[in-house]
Enzyme design. Structure first.
Site, PDB file in Angstrom:
ATOM      1  N   THR A   1       0.838  -1.199   0.000  1.00 31.16           N
ATOM      2  CA  THR A   1       0.000   0.000   0.000  1.00 31.16           C
ATOM      3  C   THR A   1       0.875   1.253   0.000  1.00 31.16           C
ATOM      4  O   THR A   1       0.623   2.202  -0.757  1.00 31.16           O
ATOM      5  CB  THR A   1      -0.918  -0.004   1.244  1.00 31.16           C
ATOM      6  OG1 THR A   1      -1.746  -1.163   1.188  1.00 31.16           O
ATOM      7  CG2 THR A   1      -1.772   1.243   1.309  1.00 31.16           C
TER       8      THR A   1
ATOM      9  N   CYS B   1      -8.957  -6.822   2.410  1.00 32.01           N
ATOM     10  CA  CYS B   1      -9.221  -5.497   2.963  1.00 32.01           C
ATOM     11  C   CYS B   1     -10.712  -5.193   3.001  1.00 32.01           C
ATOM     12  O   CYS B   1     -11.144  -4.318   3.720  1.00 32.01           O
ATOM     13  CB  CYS B   1      -8.531  -4.430   2.126  1.00 32.01           C
ATOM     14  SG  CYS B   1      -6.882  -4.877   1.648  1.00 32.01           S
TER      15      CYS B   1
HETATM   16  C1  LIG Z   1      -1.971  -7.054  -1.163  1.00 28.81           C
HETATM   17  C2  LIG Z   1      -2.094  -6.045  -2.247  1.00 28.81           C
HETATM   18  C3  LIG Z   1      -1.785  -4.676  -2.022  1.00 28.81           C
HETATM   19  C4  LIG Z   1      -1.448  -4.143  -0.661  1.00 28.81           C
HETATM   20  O1  LIG Z   1      -0.231  -4.594  -0.171  1.00 28.81           O
HETATM   21  P1  LIG Z   1       0.050  -4.492   1.424  1.00 28.81           P
HETATM   22  O2  LIG Z   1       1.470  -4.952   1.549  1.00 28.81           O
HETATM   23  O3  LIG Z   1      -0.909  -5.433   2.063  1.00 28.81           O
HETATM   24  O4  LIG Z   1      -0.142  -3.103   1.828  1.00 28.81           O
HETATM   25  C5  LIG Z   1      -1.867  -3.815  -3.091  1.00 28.81           C
HETATM   26  N1  LIG Z   1      -2.222  -4.239  -4.310  1.00 28.81           N
HETATM   27  C6  LIG Z   1      -2.531  -5.534  -4.564  1.00 28.81           C
HETATM   28  C7  LIG Z   1      -2.905  -5.930  -5.947  1.00 28.81           C
HETATM   29  C8  LIG Z   1      -2.473  -6.476  -3.549  1.00 28.81           C
HETATM   30  O5  LIG Z   1      -2.788  -7.742  -3.809  1.00 28.81           O
END
Ligand SMILES: *Cc1c(COP(=O)(O)O)cnc(C)c1O
Length: 381
Positions: free
Chosen positions: A72, A325
């Protein structure tokens, strides 16, 4: 009860070899990479090794990798950092309706700040047509962001074609590769990608650790001020152990990636054949072609996904409603809605995602559990 975890798209367990690589940096090698003494220099060298290991998977120079505190943060820093540096007063920005919240919410926040936002639709298969990207472009378009693979459906976007369109138009192209990472080649240089986000915890590394590839010459501006770490883009003492773990996870990906892909494809094909192919009680959301091998999204007729997930968990099977999420939320998936699903299909959608340690027995057991929940048992009420 033995539990079966089929939610690897939400997160993966830490590989024990990754943990072993991290351990010294959580204990004896605790130095601050900015310190000049031996403790500091050992930590600094470890961070540089990790940077090279991440760069190797992407086929780029280690100098072009900036570490972040997760996927993120990588998406936010890539998008906001570039716009802050190059077009702080506004412009036209383009993304898709199926992006992860880390990109979609960032773009929506930018729209509220005065940027002109185009959200591209997707087809019934969840993919963006490269032509729709071309048609959306304007003289003042400054950024295009399209994910590599969707976290809910596994659908792979035509990144190479979109990269070429962006490159020809001279527009910066960001790719959220957090879910696609490791499942197909994502070499930014070959695909005209200017900014690319990845995260460690989707590839058996630690949580809270990610990276951005930044094309040489592209300027970003930080949103945190402090020390000069990560080329001044992410101030603060590095999470050395996590970065070492990320590096080790990337090294393992290079060594085992092809095997993991073959393994996941075989299991996905098995699951599809056993449960979905010949039944009209289930339908596949997305397609088997153009999708990553580890994700399969399907709907169960006449079933609410919340009921399915809870019943599955009671039987020891961990599935997901789609995005980790959003799984707490009652709202239907924005991804499946964009693909045109409605009513029962939308509310009965379930995501199953596979990992390197998933077995054929796990899949057979999952099929059995899902069948029972779906009411295929002759004695169901
Ligand atoms: C998991 C995910 C994120 C977020 O990553 P985090 O490390 O959990 O913040 C963003 N984009 C996609 C496509 C994801 O699968």
């Amino acid at each position: 009860m033995e539990r079966i975890y089929l939610d690897y798209a939400a997160t993966t367990p830490l590989d024990e070899r990754v943990l072993a690589a991290m351990m010294p940096y959580l204990t004896s090698e605790f130095g601050n990479p900015s310190s000049l003494h031996r403790f500091g220099q050992t930590a600094r060298a470890a961070v540089q090794t990790a940077r090279r290991q991440v760069a190797t998977v992407l086929n780029v120079d280690a100098k072009d990798i900036v570490f972040t505190g997760g996927g993120t943060e990588a998406d936010n820093l890539a998008v906001l950092g570039y716009l802050r540096a190059s077009c702080p007063s506004g412009g036209h920005i383009v993304t898709t309706a199926v992006e992860h919240a880390a990109v979609l919410q960032t773009f929506k926040a930018l729209a509220e700040k005065g940027y002109d936002l185009t959200i591209l639709p997707v087809g019934a298969d969840g993919r963006v047509a490269p032509d729709s990207v071309r048609q959306a472009l304007r003289d003042d378009t400054v950024l295009i962001s399209v994910m590599a693979a969707n976290n809910e459906t596994g659908m792979i976007q035509p990144i190479e074609e979109i990269g070429t369109i962006a490159h020809e138009a001279g527009i910066v192209f960001h790719v959220d590769a957090v879910q696609g990472f490791g499942w197909f080649p994502l070499h930014p240089l070959a695909r005209h990608i200017d900014l690319l986000s990845v995260a460690a915890h989707k590839i058996y590394g630690p949580k809270g650790c990610g990276a951005i590839y930044i094309r040489r010459g592209l300027e970003l501006q930080p949103d945190m001020y402090g020390g000069p770490q990560e080329r001044h883009l992410r101030a603060g003492t590095e999470n050395v152990a996590a970065l070492v773990g990320f590096g080790k996870a990337c090294e393992l990906l290079v060594a085992e990636g092809e095997k993991r892909v073959r393994h996941a494809y075989a299991l996905k094909a098995l699951f599809y054949k056993e449960l979905i192919a010949d039944s009209n009680a289930y339908c596949l959301n997305g397609t088997l072609e153009n999708s990553v091998p580890h994700i399969i999204n399907f709907s169960i007729a006449h079933k609410d996904r919340a009921v399915v997930l809870i019943a599955a968990d009671r039987k020891g099977l961990a599935l997901s409603a789609g995005s980790a999420c959003e799984s707490g939320a009652a709202q239907p998936s924005h991804v499946l809605t964009a693909m045109g699903l409605s009513g029962e299909e939308l509310y009965g959608s379930v995501r199953l995602s596979l990992g390197k340690d998933t077995t054929e027995a796990d899949i057979r057991k999952a099929v059995e559990i899902i069948r029972t929940i779906a009411g295929e048992e002759p004695n169901h009420g």
